[in-house]
Design a protein around this motif. Structure first.
Motif, PDB file in Angstrom:
ATOM      1  N   ASN A  35       0.832  -1.206   0.000  1.00 25.24           N
ATOM      2  CA  ASN A  35       0.000   0.000   0.000  1.00 25.24           C
ATOM      3  C   ASN A  35       0.865   1.255   0.000  1.00 25.24           C
TER       4      ASN A  35
ATOM      5  N   ALA B 199      -0.116   0.612  -6.768  1.00 27.37           N
ATOM      6  CA  ALA B 199      -0.775   1.344  -5.677  1.00 27.37           C
ATOM      7  C   ALA B 199      -1.120   2.774  -6.065  1.00 27.37           C
TER       8      ALA B 199
ATOM      9  N   GLU C 269      -2.819   3.893  -8.577  1.00 26.22           N
ATOM     10  CA  GLU C 269      -4.218   4.019  -8.966  1.00 26.22           C
ATOM     11  C   GLU C 269      -5.142   3.874  -7.769  1.00 26.22           C
ATOM     12  N   ARG C 270      -4.754   3.048  -6.775  1.00 19.92           N
ATOM     13  CA  ARG C 270      -5.583   2.887  -5.582  1.00 19.92           C
ATOM     14  C   ARG C 270      -5.564   4.142  -4.725  1.00 19.92           C
ATOM     15  N   ILE C 271      -4.391   4.721  -4.535  1.00 18.13           N
ATOM     16  CA  ILE C 271      -4.243   5.856  -3.617  1.00 18.13           C
ATOM     17  C   ILE C 271      -4.665   7.170  -4.264  1.00 18.13           C
TER      18      ILE C 271
ATOM     19  N   GLY D 154      -6.369   7.390  -7.185  1.00 21.03           N
ATOM     20  CA  GLY D 154      -7.610   7.272  -7.938  1.00 21.03           C
ATOM     21  C   GLY D 154      -7.475   7.763  -9.359  1.00 21.03           C
TER      22      GLY D 154
ATOM     23  N   THR E  55      -7.447  13.379  -4.433  1.00 16.79           N
ATOM     24  CA  THR E  55      -7.710  12.257  -5.324  1.00 16.79           C
ATOM     25  C   THR E  55      -8.705  12.667  -6.404  1.00 16.79           C
TER      26      THR E  55
END
Length: 336
Positions: free
Chosen positions: A56, A75, A77-79, A81, A128
């Motif tokens: 993460n 990560a 794209e996850r963090i 967005g 984000t």
């Protein structure tokens, strides 16, 4: 004498066949070894890919001169967005996502890596794609083994520390805020007041100190109960924050006692602020079990003079003036 051919000696054709078989076998072994290496590399690649997906934190690498993004881990794209492919196409995708208040700091701290070779204490906010604000702890390092003809590569790891930062901010709020009224508590108020006092003394600026005490607060508690008394404290704290100017300090420093520091405020302006505060508080209306009542405050006001050597001088004068307001009949401002 006739010699018989040794039956154990291989024929030329047989020797050629053996050599060919050996070559094929060796080649096959090499292919099997190569296949094994490929499989091991594939396994390692799959393992590395799995690890990168599960971490993460955003691993990244850029070419310094062009700021071209060479790599960014899943990560991102996850963090953030946001699309990693867009970032790889344009490094400004990252920079544009940084909170406007932190963008200058983030850029300046990044450039320090050229001098320091490593920057490990960068914390800034990002926004984000869906508008959330997140905190990052972003560490970056320079490729120190590059030769002069190679481009400078900066690599880093950006960890999402939003939950940790929120906890820190909450702990700080609890340590500096009065739990009931959400105003500054006594310790935090005087810490800030001392800073403003020193600044005013150093720069020769005006400064006013105001104390206010709720009149007959014990009677309110005894008559209507402590829960009702708490509501009075809450409303007066809200009124204090609403009336005072931006940049003024306001806090609860005792049971029913509040204080304010007014930086850059001349004595006549400070008196206007205090009088308006008293009037606004007097207009508040409270009700308890069909009974309606109001409250007033007694205020002591003083201003910084050339003879003052500590903030305690102002506090003592304001305190004495406040008690004088009580003696004069309450619900008034006395200058000390």
């Amino acid at each position: 004498m006739v010699h018989q051919k040794d039956s154990q000696s291989p024929s030329p054709a047989s020797a050629t066949l053996d050599a060919s078989q050996s070559t094929v076998a060796a080649t096959l072994l090499e292919l099997m070894h190569a296949q094994g290496e490929v499989e091991r590399l594939s396994e390692r690649e799959q393992l590395l890919s799995s690890l990168l997906v599960s971490v993460n934190a955003v691993l990244w690498a850029i070419e310094w001169e062009t700021r071209r993004v060479l790599y960014v881990s899943p990560a991102y794209e996850r963090i953030f967005g946001r699309s990693a492919s867009l970032l790889l196409a344009d490094h400004n995708e990252w920079r544009n996502s940084i909170h406007p208040e932190d963008s200058d700091y983030a850029e300046h701290s990044l450039t320090q890596v050229l001098e320091l070779k490593a920057v490990e204490d960068r914390q800034y906010r990002i926004i984000t794609a869906d508008g959330q604000i997140r905190w990052l702890s972003d560490k970056c390092f320079i490729n120190q083994h590059a030769t002069p003809d190679q481009p400078v590569i900066v690599v880093g790891i950006a960890e999402d520390i939003t939950e940790k930062k929120q906890l820190e901010l909450e702990l700080q709020r609890l340590a500096t805020t009065d739990v009931l009224t959400s105003s500054s508590n006594r310790r935090h108020f005087f810490e800030c007041a001392h800073r403003e006092y020193e600044r005013a003394r150093t720069q020769g600026l005006p400064l006013a100190f105001l104390l206010l005490d709720i009149d007959d607060f014990k009677t309110i508690n005894d008559t209507y109960g402590h829960l009702e008394g708490d509501q009075v404290l809450l409303r007066i704290a809200e009124m204090g924050r609403g009336v005072l100017r931006r940049g003024d300090l306001f806090g609860r420093i005792g049971g029913e006692e509040f204080a304010a520091v007014l930086p850059g405020c001349a004595p006549e302006t400070a008196m206007q602020v205090a009088q308006r505060l008293g009037q606004e508080i007097q207009q508040l209306s409270f009700s308890h079990e069909d009974q309606t009542y109001g409250v007033t405050v007694s205020q002591g006001l003083t201003s910084l003079t050339a003879e003052d050597t500590t903030l305690d001088n102002l506090f003592a004068r304001a305190d004495a003036a406040m008690y004088e307001a009580k003696r004069q009949g309450k619900n008034r401002v006395v200058v000390g």
